[in-house]
Design an enzyme around this catalytic site. Structure first.
Site, PDB file in Angstrom:
ATOM      1  N   LYS A 153       0.746  -1.228   0.039  1.00 31.89           N
ATOM      2  CA  LYS A 153       0.299   0.047   0.446  1.00 31.89           C
ATOM      3  C   LYS A 153       1.115   0.941  -0.116  1.00 31.89           C
ATOM      4  CE  LYS A 153      -1.790   3.200   2.066  1.00 31.89           C
ATOM      5  NZ  LYS A 153      -1.439   4.200   2.475  1.00 31.89           N
ATOM      6  N   GLU A 195       8.983   1.120  11.670  1.00 25.49           N
ATOM      7  CA  GLU A 195       9.922   2.917  10.740  1.00 25.49           C
ATOM      8  C   GLU A 195       9.390   3.848  10.951  1.00 25.49           C
ATOM      9  OE1 GLU A 195      11.902   5.293   9.858  1.00 25.49           O
ATOM     10  OE2 GLU A 195      12.025   5.208   7.953  1.00 25.49           O
ATOM     11  N   CYS A 227      13.139  10.486   8.115  1.00 27.27           N
ATOM     12  CA  CYS A 227      13.095  10.326   9.088  1.00 27.27           C
ATOM     13  C   CYS A 227      14.340  10.870  10.263  1.00 27.27           C
ATOM     14  CB  CYS A 227      12.802   9.136   9.456  1.00 27.27           C
ATOM     15  SG  CYS A 227      13.053   7.900   8.657  1.00 27.27           S
ATOM     16  N   GLU A 255       9.186  16.602  15.232  1.00 26.49           N
ATOM     17  CA  GLU A 255       9.544  15.913  13.525  1.00 26.49           C
ATOM     18  C   GLU A 255       8.915  17.898  13.203  1.00 26.49           C
ATOM     19  OE1 GLU A 255      11.343  12.682  11.706  1.00 26.49           O
ATOM     20  OE2 GLU A 255       8.973  12.644  12.052  1.00 26.49           O
TER      21      GLU A 255
END
Length: 498
Positions: free
Chosen positions: A191, A267, A301, A398
């Site tokens: 996906k 992750e 990330c 973040e």
């Protein structure tokens, strides 16, 4: 050197987009969604629609899992060498079409072409690496301590997997999951992110062209992810979930996966500290900072999120870093002069600016940048902030953009405390000439990966992953294939027991 004109580039874009499959890949065939629905994929540099592709619903998700389940036994029984050769052919095909993959990623994600080419190299390497690992997945035969039993241990594929990839590295995140699954003998439902699904569509066709049997890889792009993946995670036939994305979504998926005790690889988010000590090579630290911050426009990330700099060199570092950042040209990634492309969408740009605005309101100073770029697309000025106070929102969230907040420290203990003051633990970067100090940092900073005097550390041969709220498991390296295998033990009487 051949110069491509704007007209030639536009024609190449049209030709490439016309070649991309727009359906769902289920059991080896591209087909329309059961509902007939489609959704648009936009160019973040212009806001214009690139393509409309099939929008999967729950019925399509079930059909994809049905295909993966049906193919699992025969695929698991396929010789490791055959699986390896398919991956190696796919590697060669991706490299042969590097320009197509790079351009497609630039169109749907925004990164400059040079950087997109770098992702092709990086992403393709997972195909080559796991083609080599496929034939080296060894078990063992040994004796029990008392000598009466022989222990046979083998590795087996976990079974059908659901792979959920993010939008920021459209090729590499797909190959990093698909390659080890193929090598281990698992079938898959992929996906891709609905913001950047086109690269996955092209890559899936390459896998078919490389000889991957029908049903081994199924691809279901959708604009309603939860409605499609939710039932799959609750289906007892699914045996593995691999997800790359936000920690918030990862937590929900882990809770859902607990129902059937799925194997999971997560992750998740990052908040990487970038430490500069007083003895660092300042020019190397600035170059490392540019690489760690601006890769993918900061939408990674592993991107350096917090710059923690010794007070004695903070002004020098900020000045040199800001000069480099200010020189970066923003623009559509297809333009030769572009160094920084757009952010992925308006929502992402708005979040980045809100973090900057909050920091400035709390007393930080913009050494350079600090605002969105006017005009079409979702561009943001490369930004360096100094005087950021510990505890500022921009240090805890973040950023996912080309923004670098700088805080200072006095002692090594203070630097470690600042670095560890986060729920995340994915990557970190340390610049110092003192090797012992660097090794101490590796032991004391709570992360899964650290760059020592290096601003880029990702490699297919290295185990990628984090600790704390940054996730579970590792991708790449020797550990990568193990995430798609389980260990089976067979006990037998000793052949000497007569």
């Amino acid at each position: 050197m051949t110069v491509t004109t704007a007209t030639e580039l536009q024609e190449r874009e049209r030709t490439l987009l016309a070649s991309i499959p727009t359906g769902l890949l289920i059991n080896g065939e591209w087909r329309a969604a059961a509902s007939g629905k489609t959704f648009d994929v936009e160019d973040p540099a212009t806001g214009e629609v690139l393509l409309s592709i099939a929008d999967a619903g729950p019925e399509d998700g079930k059909a994809a899992l049905d295909a993966a389940v049906a193919a699992q036994d025969s695929w698991a029984a396929t010789a490791p060498r055959e699986r390896a050769e398919i991956l190696r052919r796919a590697f060669d095909m991706v490299i042969a079409r590097a320009d197509d993959f790079a351009l497609l990623m630039t169109l749907e994600m925004g990164k400059p072409l040079a950087e997109a080419r770098g992702e092709v190299t990086y992403g393709a390497e997972f195909l080559r690496w796991f083609s080599e690992e496929a034939v080296r997945s060894f078990g063992r035969y040994s004796s029990s301590p008392e000598g009466t039993t022989r222990l046979l241990v083998q590795k087996k594929p976990v079974g059908p997997c659901l792979l959920i990839t993010p939008w920021n590295f459209p090729l590499a995140m797909a190959t990093r999951k698909i390659a080890p699954a193929v090598a281990a003998g698992c079938t898959m439902v992929l996906k891709p992110a609905n913001l950047t699904p086109l690269t996955s569509q092209l890559f899936a066709q390459v896998m078919l062209d490389a000889g991957l049997p029908a049903g081994v890889l199924n691809v279901i792009a959708t604009s309603t992810a939860g409605e499609v993946t939710g039932p799959l995670i609750q289906d007892t036939r699914l045996r593995k979930l691999s997800f790359t994305g936000s920690t918030t979504v990862g937590r929900r998926l882990l809770a859902d996966a607990s129902t059937n005790v799925l194997r999971t690889s997560m992750e998740l988010g990052g908040n990487a500290p970038f430490l500069v000590f007083e003895d660092a090579d300042m020019d190397a630290a600035v170059e490392g900072a540019m690489a760690a911050k601006l890769r993918n426009m900061g939408e990674a990330c592993t991107a350096a999120n917090r710059f923690i700099v010794h007070e004695s060199v903070a002004d020098e570092f900020a000045e040199k870093f800001a000069a480099k950042m200010a020189a970066m040209t923003t623009g559509r990634g297809t333009e030769p002069s572009t160094k920084v492309g757009p952010l992925i969408d308006a929502k992402s740009r708005a979040k980045v600016h809100s973090l900057v605005a909050d920091a400035l309101a709390d007393g930080a100073t913009a050494v350079t940048g600090g605002a969105p770029v006017d005009g079409p697309g979702y561009f943001y000025q490369p930004t360096v902030l100094k005087g950021v106070e510990p505890g500022a929102r921009i240090l805890s969230e973040e950023i996912f953009g080309p923004v670098a907040p700088i805080v200072t420290f006095k002692s090594e203990d203070e630097a470690v405390a600042l670095a560890n003051d986060t729920e995340y633990g994915l990557a970190s970067y340390v610049f110092t000439k003192d090797l012992n100090r660097g090794l101490r940092m590796a032991e004391r900073i709570e992360v899964g990966m650290m760059g020592l005097n290096a601003g880029v550390i990702s490699n297919a041969a290295a185990p990628f992953g984090g600790v704390k709220q940054s996730g579970l498991g590792r991708e790449g390296s020797l550990e990568g294939i193990s995430e798609y295998q389980y260990t089976q033990y067979i006990g037998m009487p000793s052949p000497h027991n007569m």
